[in-house]
Design a protein around this motif. Structure first.
Motif, PDB file in Angstrom:
ATOM      1  N   ALA A 191       0.871  -1.101   0.035  1.00 10.02           N
ATOM      2  CA  ALA A 191       0.089  -0.003   0.165  1.00 10.02           C
ATOM      3  C   ALA A 191       0.839   1.009  -0.116  1.00 10.02           C
ATOM      4  CB  ALA A 191      -0.891   0.124   1.318  1.00 10.02           C
ATOM      5  N   THR A 192       0.366   2.381  -0.453  1.00 11.67           N
ATOM      6  CA  THR A 192       0.744   3.752  -0.302  1.00 11.67           C
ATOM      7  C   THR A 192       0.186   4.624   0.554  1.00 11.67           C
ATOM      8  OG1 THR A 192      -0.788   4.548  -2.048  1.00 11.67           O
ATOM      9  CG2 THR A 192       1.851   3.890  -2.703  1.00 11.67           C
ATOM     10  N   GLU A 209       4.261  10.699   1.342  1.00  9.02           N
ATOM     11  CA  GLU A 209       3.941   9.528   0.918  1.00  9.02           C
ATOM     12  C   GLU A 209       4.672   8.369   1.137  1.00  9.02           C
ATOM     13  OE1 GLU A 209       1.054   8.747  -2.565  1.00  9.02           O
ATOM     14  OE2 GLU A 209       2.963   7.815  -3.431  1.00  9.02           O
ATOM     15  N   THR A 226      -4.355   8.551   4.871  1.00  7.66           N
ATOM     16  CA  THR A 226      -5.180   7.828   3.956  1.00  7.66           C
ATOM     17  C   THR A 226      -4.203   6.580   3.416  1.00  7.66           C
ATOM     18  OG1 THR A 226      -4.690   9.135   2.097  1.00  7.66           O
ATOM     19  CG2 THR A 226      -6.766   9.831   3.132  1.00  7.66           C
ATOM     20  N   THR A 256      -3.895   3.765   0.538  1.00  4.63           N
ATOM     21  CA  THR A 256      -4.269   2.975  -0.764  1.00  4.63           C
ATOM     22  C   THR A 256      -3.811   1.851  -1.100  1.00  4.63           C
ATOM     23  OG1 THR A 256      -4.753   5.255  -1.679  1.00  4.63           O
ATOM     24  CG2 THR A 256      -4.386   3.571  -3.272  1.00  4.63           C
ATOM     25  N   ARG A 257      -4.457   0.766  -1.350  1.00  2.41           N
ATOM     26  CA  ARG A 257      -3.927  -0.740  -1.355  1.00  2.41           C
ATOM     27  C   ARG A 257      -3.258  -0.686  -2.647  1.00  2.41           C
ATOM     28  NH1 ARG A 257      -7.756  -5.614  -0.843  1.00  2.41           N
ATOM     29  NH2 ARG A 257      -8.190  -4.979  -2.892  1.00  2.41           N
TER      30      ARG A 257
END
Length: 385
Positions: free
Chosen positions: A186-187, A254, A292, A294-295
């Motif tokens: 993920a990110t 990130e 957040t 994100t996969r």
């Protein structure tokens, strides 16, 4: 060396001399070498393409005379980059043989295996009248990108017979790889209020908050190896990007995270760990905008027992050829994980000795080729009998 093995070496040399570095070279030349070899021997083959119409693999299909399950051999014909070519002691695309070693990028991973599997297909074709089912040979030209476009195109091709199992030709003669850890990637976007670095406000920027998150993640407790699966899970922060200069407090940073999963710590557990860590960060260092996730990718772990096919066939064939090899579960993920997500059992490694894989001076030991070739031939014929 037998004429058949000499033929394998000659084809492998031709493949090495057609650079096929993932994301750098076009795949047309290396696929053409294979097409010429297969066509000269009347072996049926066709190109597979991705969604954009780009060629990503050749698929060889040999149908046998009697009904039965199909099995597949898989080897990649794209390669890792060369790296610093000036540091090589020989040409990365030379493809020469020196002191019994085949030299050049792809010699080990996996152009020699691709050539050998083409030869096995020819041997199956010559005996097809007495065999059941069929053999597919996937020559994947999109493996080292990490996208596994060739394997995906094969599995998504409605004209291809779904295999009962796959043997992947990664090198190494000590073990038959029968399993591997899965992955969850993920990110993570960490946010903060932007501002001037010289201002009086002292709220941490996004990079500082991301550094705290890395600490939380790396301090998280992971379980050990459990039951039949011999490896524990592993968490690694693999990238960090943020900031635009010295005078600005960054508003976004990130992170990339890679978690290797096991049956006892699967993708759901990995995601739960990361979500708990980000919630802890937002609680300790609150900002108006939450962190957040994100996969990016998710594959299951896999492991075959010694009695499951095609592991049983490969282990038995190795023993019959006089080799003392055992099963191994690998730490890195591979195409076997992708196949496992489709419910297809796979082995992911048995081949010749090698050096410099993905590094400098890659080469493969040709002294191992005759017995490795014999093992795969015996295993395939056993599965088709």
């Amino acid at each position: 060396m037998s004429p058949e093995d000499a033929e394998v070496v000659d084809l492998a040399q031709q493949l090495i001399r057609r650079p096929s570095r993932a994301g750098i070279d076009g795949y047309g030349p290396v696929l053409s070498v294979l097409e010429n070899w297969l066509g000269a021997r009347d072996l049926p083959f066709r190109r597979l393409h991705d969604g954009a119409g780009r060629p990503v693999a050749l698929l060889v299909e040999v149908a046998c005379a009697r009904p039965g399950p199909w099995w597949a051999l898989d080897a990649c014909v794209d390669t890792a980059p060369y790296g610093d070519e000036s540091a090589w002691t020989f040409a990365p695309d030379g493809g020469d043989v020196v002191d019994g070693w085949l030299r050049g990028r792809g010699a080990a991973d996996s152009k020699l295996a691709a050539a050998m599997f083409c030869r096995v297909a020819a041997e199956v074709r010559d005996r097809a009248d007495a065999l059941r089912g069929g053999l597919a040979v996937l020559l994947d030209a999109d493996e080292h990108t990490g996208g596994f476009g060739g394997a995906r195109a094969y599995l998504g091709d409605p004209a291809a017979v779904r295999p009962a199992g796959v043997m992947i030709g990664y090198p190494g003669p000590e073990e038959v790889v029968v399993g591997g850890r899965g992955l969850w990637r993920a990110t993570i976007a960490v946010h903060a209020e932007t501002g001037h670095s010289g201002a009086r406000r002292t709220a941490p920027g996004a990079v500082s908050r991301a550094a705290r998150l890395v600490q939380i993640l790396e301090e998280a407790e992971l379980p050990g190896a459990d039951g039949e699966f011999p490896l524990p899970p592993k968490l690694t922060v693999t990238s960090c990007h943020g900031g635009e200069g010295f005078s600005t407090v960054p508003g976004r940073c990130e992170l990339g995270i890679d978690i290797r999963t096991t049956p006892a710590f699967d993708a759901r557990a990995a995601e739960a760990l990361v979500r708990a860590a980000t919630a802890e960060l937002d609680r300790r260092l609150p900002t108006p905008r939450p962190t957040t996730i994100t996969r990016v990718a998710q594959w299951p772990p896999f492991r075959l027992t010694e009695a499951e096919q095609p592991a049983a066939a490969l282990l038995t064939a190795a023993a019959q050829e006089g080799l003392a090899v055992g099963p191994k579960t690998a730490g890195p993920s591979n195409i076997g994980n992708l196949l496992a997500s489709e419910g297809i059992p796979a082995t992911a490694g048995f081949g010749v000795r090698h050096e410099g894989l993905h590094g400098l001076d890659e080469r493969a030991c040709l002294a191992d080729l005759p017995v490795v070739h014999a093992v795969y031939r015996r295993a395939v014929l056993g599965l088709l009998t």
